[in-house]
Design an enzyme around this catalytic site. Structure first.
Site, PDB file in Angstrom:
ATOM      1  N   TYR A  26      -1.396  -2.930 -10.155  1.00 52.66           N
ATOM      2  CA  TYR A  26      -0.027  -2.456  -9.475  1.00 52.66           C
ATOM      3  C   TYR A  26       0.526  -1.761 -10.804  1.00 52.66           C
ATOM      4  CZ  TYR A  26      -0.447  -6.754  -6.862  1.00 52.66           C
ATOM      5  OH  TYR A  26      -0.948  -7.992  -5.784  1.00 52.66           O
ATOM      6  N   HIS A  76       3.601  -2.736  -4.320  1.00 53.41           N
ATOM      7  CA  HIS A  76       2.320  -2.802  -3.574  1.00 53.41           C
ATOM      8  C   HIS A  76       1.160  -2.563  -4.629  1.00 53.41           C
ATOM      9  CE1 HIS A  76       3.612  -4.464   0.268  1.00 53.41           C
ATOM     10  NE2 HIS A  76       4.527  -3.394   0.413  1.00 53.41           N
ATOM     11  N   LYS A 103      -5.113   1.336  -0.086  1.00 50.89           N
ATOM     12  CA  LYS A 103      -5.263   1.388  -1.455  1.00 50.89           C
ATOM     13  C   LYS A 103      -6.339   2.576  -1.790  1.00 50.89           C
ATOM     14  CE  LYS A 103      -3.804  -3.442  -2.145  1.00 50.89           C
ATOM     15  NZ  LYS A 103      -3.515  -3.339  -0.782  1.00 50.89           N
TER      16      LYS A 103
END
Length: 301
Positions: A236, A244, A276
Site C-alpha cells: 500500500y 487500496h 493491481k
C-alpha cells in the site's frame, strides 16, 4: 533507531502479540506496521468484520522492529509466575473492594439502593413481557409497530439515561505481583533464538521475505498479507484504512530465479483482475539487496 522506550512484543508459541492499545496505535501511525487484530469484541455480532486486541504481527514485521530497536521480544509464558495462596486471597479482597466501589458510585449517581434497583429491574421485565403478549395478540402489523414504538414514560428510566456514571476498569495483568517480565526480555533476534522462543528467519526463503519486506518498508510502503491475491504481501502507498493496495508482491529467493511463461501470465492477469500490478521481488542473499520488477497484463496490437 528510535529514542522512545521499546515496545514489548509478547511471544507465545513462536508468535508475537501486542496487547497495549497505545503501542498498537504507535506501530501503525509512526512505524507503518499494521499487523492483524485477532481478539473478539463484546456485544458485537459480526466478529469476522471488526476485531480487537491482541494484534498479531507478521514475523517479518517482528524482525524489522527488533533489528531497528523499536521493539523487544518478551517470553510471555515465562513472565507469568505462579501466585501463592496469600497473593490470590489479597487479589480477591481487592477485587471485591473494587466491585463495592463501583456499585456505590452507580447507586449514588442514580439515587437508589441495590435492592430498589433489583425491584425496579423485575418490574420492568414484567412490563416488557406484558407488552410482548399484547403485541402478539394485535391484529394488524401497523398496530404492532405503534405498540412497540411507544416510548417509556417511567421517570426513573429517564433519570437513568440522563445520568453519567463513572465505571472503573481494572488494570491489566501486568500490574499483578505474579507477572514479572524483567528476566524474559530479548533485545536481539539471535538472543531470542538462543532462548528458543523465536526461530524466524531460519531458511533462505524466510531471509528473502525479511529482506524484501525491509526494502519495501524503507521506501515508505505499508504491507499486509497477500495470500488472498496470489502473493506474499499486499503493498500500500499509505495506511490501508485510506488506500487500496497498488501491488501484490511475490518474494523470490534470488534475483535470477527462473519463471515459466505460464507463471508470468498468471501473475500479470491476476494482478490486473484485482486492479493491481504484480511485483516480483528478488533477494540477493550475498549482497543483502532486494530488487523489484512489476508486471501487468496488457493488450496486444
Amino acid at each position: 533507531m528510535s529514542n522512545d522506550p521499546p515496545i514489548h512484543l509478547r511471544v507465545a508459541n513462536k508468535k508475537a502479540f501486542v496487547w497495549d492499545v497505545e503501542d498498537i496505535a504507535t506501530l501503525r501511525s509512526k512505524h507503518r506496521i499494521c499487523g492483524v487484530l485477532t481478539g473478539t469484541l463484546p456485544h458485537l455480532s459480526q466478529q469476522n468484520l471488526f476485531l480487537g486486541v491482541p494484534l498479531v504481527l507478521l514475523p517479518e514485521e517482528v524482525v524489522l522492529l527488533v533489528e531497528n530497536e523499536i521493539a523487544v521480544l518478551l517470553d510471555d509464558p515465562k513472565a507469568h509466575i505462579q501466585p501463592s495462596v496469600i497473593e490470590l486471597q489479597k487479589w480477591r479482597v481487592k477485587e471485591k473492594e473494587l466491585q463495592q466501589l463501583q456499585l456505590s458510585k452507580v447507586t449514588t449517581a442514580l439515587g437508589t439502593s441495590p435492592m430498589m434497583m433489583s425491584e425496579e429491574a423485575i418490574r420492568k421485565r414484567k412490563e416488557r413481557e406484558a407488552k410482548k403478549k399484547a403485541a402478539a395478540a394485535a391484529a394488524a402489523a401497523a398496530q404492532l409497530e405503534i405498540l412497540l414504538s411507544v416510548p417509556s414514560k417511567d421517570p426513573a428510566s429517564a433519570t437513568s439515561a440522563d445520568t453519567q456514571v463513572t465505571v472503573i476498569i481494572p488494570a491489566s495483568s501486568r500490574s499483578f505481583d505474579w507477572y514479572n517480565d524483567s528476566a524474559s526480555i530479548y533485545r536481539t533476534i539471535d538472543s531470542a533464538k538462543a532462548a528458543e522462543i523465536w526461530e524466524y528467519p531460519s531458511t533462505l526463503h524466510e531471509r528473502a521475505k525479511c529482506g524484501v519486506f525491509r526494502g519495501l518498508w524503507e521506501q515508505g510502503m505499508y504491507m499486509g498479507g497477500g495470500i488472498k491475491f496470489g502473493g506474499d504481501y499486499l503493498v500500500y502507498p499509505g495506511d490501508p484504512l485510506r488506500y487500496h493496495a497498488h501491488f501484490s508482491a511475490t518474494v523470490l529467493e534470488s534475483p535470477t530465479s527462473s519463471l515459466t511463461p505460464m507463471e508470468i501470465v498468471a501473475h500479470g492477469r491476476l494482478g490486473t483482475v484485482t486492479k493491481k500490478s504484480h511485483l516480483l521481488c528478488g533477494w540477493d542473499d550475498t549482497k543483502k539487496e532486494a530488487s523489484f520488477l512489476s508486471i501487468e497484463w496488457a493488450g496486444f496490437g
